[in-house]
Design a protein around this motif. Structure first.
Motif, PDB file in Angstrom:
ATOM      1  N   ASN A  93       0.835  -1.192   0.000  1.00 53.24           N
ATOM      2  CA  ASN A  93       0.000   0.000   0.000  1.00 53.24           C
ATOM      3  C   ASN A  93       0.876   1.250   0.000  1.00 53.24           C
ATOM      4  O   ASN A  93       1.715   1.437   0.902  1.00 53.24           O
ATOM      5  CB  ASN A  93      -0.924  -0.020   1.226  1.00 53.24           C
ATOM      6  N   ALA A  94       0.682   2.119  -1.008  1.00 54.71           N
ATOM      7  CA  ALA A  94       1.542   3.300  -1.163  1.00 54.71           C
ATOM      8  C   ALA A  94       1.461   4.224   0.042  1.00 54.71           C
ATOM      9  O   ALA A  94       2.486   4.734   0.508  1.00 54.71           O
ATOM     10  CB  ALA A  94       1.163   4.049  -2.432  1.00 54.71           C
ATOM     11  N   ASN A  95       0.264   4.464   0.557  1.00 52.69           N
ATOM     12  CA  ASN A  95       0.128   5.358   1.716  1.00 52.69           C
ATOM     13  C   ASN A  95       0.843   4.796   2.938  1.00 52.69           C
ATOM     14  O   ASN A  95       1.509   5.529   3.673  1.00 52.69           O
ATOM     15  CB  ASN A  95      -1.347   5.619   2.036  1.00 52.69           C
ATOM     16  N   ASP A  96       0.723   3.490   3.147  1.00 48.57           N
ATOM     17  CA  ASP A  96       1.416   2.852   4.271  1.00 48.57           C
ATOM     18  C   ASP A  96       2.925   2.979   4.114  1.00 48.57           C
ATOM     19  O   ASP A  96       3.650   3.234   5.086  1.00 48.57           O
ATOM     20  CB  ASP A  96       1.043   1.364   4.375  1.00 48.57           C
ATOM     21  N   ASN A  97       3.399   2.795   2.879  1.00 47.82           N
ATOM     22  CA  ASN A  97       4.841   2.891   2.622  1.00 47.82           C
ATOM     23  C   ASN A  97       5.359   4.302   2.891  1.00 47.82           C
ATOM     24  O   ASN A  97       6.410   4.483   3.517  1.00 47.82           O
ATOM     25  CB  ASN A  97       5.149   2.488   1.174  1.00 47.82           C
ATOM     26  N   ILE A  98       4.626   5.303   2.410  1.00 48.77           N
ATOM     27  CA  ILE A  98       5.017   6.697   2.643  1.00 48.77           C
ATOM     28  C   ILE A  98       5.042   6.989   4.142  1.00 48.77           C
ATOM     29  O   ILE A  98       5.995   7.592   4.657  1.00 48.77           O
ATOM     30  CB  ILE A  98       4.060   7.664   1.900  1.00 48.77           C
ATOM     31  N   ASN A  99       4.002   6.556   4.835  1.00 50.04           N
ATOM     32  CA  ASN A  99       3.929   6.808   6.283  1.00 50.04           C
ATOM     33  C   ASN A  99       5.091   6.154   7.024  1.00 50.04           C
ATOM     34  O   ASN A  99       5.644   6.745   7.953  1.00 50.04           O
ATOM     35  CB  ASN A  99       2.593   6.320   6.847  1.00 50.04           C
ATOM     36  N   ARG A 100       5.489   4.972   6.593  1.00 47.12           N
ATOM     37  CA  ARG A 100       6.619   4.298   7.256  1.00 47.12           C
ATOM     38  C   ARG A 100       7.915   5.086   7.033  1.00 47.12           C
ATOM     39  O   ARG A 100       8.718   5.241   7.957  1.00 47.12           O
ATOM     40  CB  ARG A 100       6.780   2.866   6.765  1.00 47.12           C
ATOM     41  N   VAL A 101       8.132   5.575   5.815  1.00 42.51           N
ATOM     42  CA  VAL A 101       9.320   6.389   5.544  1.00 42.51           C
ATOM     43  C   VAL A 101       9.303   7.639   6.422  1.00 42.51           C
ATOM     44  O   VAL A 101      10.314   7.993   7.050  1.00 42.51           O
ATOM     45  CB  VAL A 101       9.411   6.771   4.038  1.00 42.51           C
ATOM     46  N   TRP A 102       8.155   8.315   6.498  1.00 38.97           N
ATOM     47  CA  TRP A 102       8.043   9.503   7.339  1.00 38.97           C
ATOM     48  C   TRP A 102       8.352   9.185   8.806  1.00 38.97           C
ATOM     49  O   TRP A 102       9.063   9.924   9.474  1.00 38.97           O
ATOM     50  CB  TRP A 102       6.641  10.090   7.240  1.00 38.97           C
ATOM     51  N   GLU A 103       7.808   8.072   9.288  1.00 42.22           N
ATOM     52  CA  GLU A 103       8.031   7.678  10.689  1.00 42.22           C
ATOM     53  C   GLU A 103       9.512   7.426  10.955  1.00 42.22           C
ATOM     54  O   GLU A 103      10.044   7.837  11.990  1.00 42.22           O
ATOM     55  CB  GLU A 103       7.223   6.411  11.022  1.00 42.22           C
TER      56      GLU A 103
END
Length: 194
Positions: A93-103
């Motif tokens: 999931n792209a949104n999950d991936n982006i959120n993990r990078v941000w975290e």
């Protein structure tokens, strides 16, 4: 000359066929009867690209090219890299991936924007001989999603020299800049010289 593009994405196939012209006849994986999932188990983008091309060559005996792409964030030692599509888990999931990078960036104390790049590597195998072509685009990651075009990390990636994210650009604009188009341009130039 017949070549298999190790994809089932008809849009990608049409795009590359137009670049190559009538001297080459491109086939998808489905066209050659490859319906199984091709393994992608290597630790780097170049090795994953080679693994996919090698699988088709070894099992189907047709000249093939395969691409692999990832986002490399310098502050995260090049991650997510080869794991870009499934960085937050198997759901891809792209949104999950982006959120993990941000975290992860927040946990390491890095501020935005932060330098990153996209990398695409294409592996071509013809008559058992391998060639690789690389395309990169430098830029920065931002901490807000902007734009509705593109996919993956496009809403948070601003290419160097620009103010808009890939997701805020048209497909034509993005393809003039993108890592994938740069790698494919090298592949096309090589094939035309054959």
């Amino acid at each position: 000359m017949q070549l298999c593009f190790a994809t089932n994405n008809a849009h990608k196939l049409t795009e590359i066929q137009a670049l190559l012209g009538s001297d080459f006849e491109l086939k998808t994986l489905a066209d050659i009867g490859c319906l199984e999932e091709i393994p992608e188990t290597q630790p780097t983008i170049p090795e994953n690209s080679r693994q996919k091309a090698e699988y088709v060559w070894d099992n189907y005996g047709i000249g093939t090219f395969a691409d692999d792409t990832g986002l490399e964030v310098y502050a995260l030692d090049g991650k997510p890299g080869v794991d870009s599509a499934h960085y937050a888990g198997p759901q891809r999931n792209a949104n999950d991936n982006i959120n993990r990078v941000w975290e992860q960036l927040a946990a390491t104390g890095h501020t935005f924007p932060t330098p990153a790049r996209f990398l695409t590597v294409i592996t071509l195998v013809v008559e058992g001989i391998y060639h690789q072509f690389e395309g990169t685009v430098e830029g920065t990651l931002i901490n807000e999603k902007r734009g509705g075009n593109g996919f993956g990390y496009d809403p948070v990636f601003v290419p160097e020299g620009h103010e808009r994210t890939f997701a805020e650009m048209s497909l034509t604009e993005k393809s003039q800049l993108s890592h994938r188009s740069r790698a494919f341009a090298k592949l096309v130039a090589f094939l035309r010289q054959r």
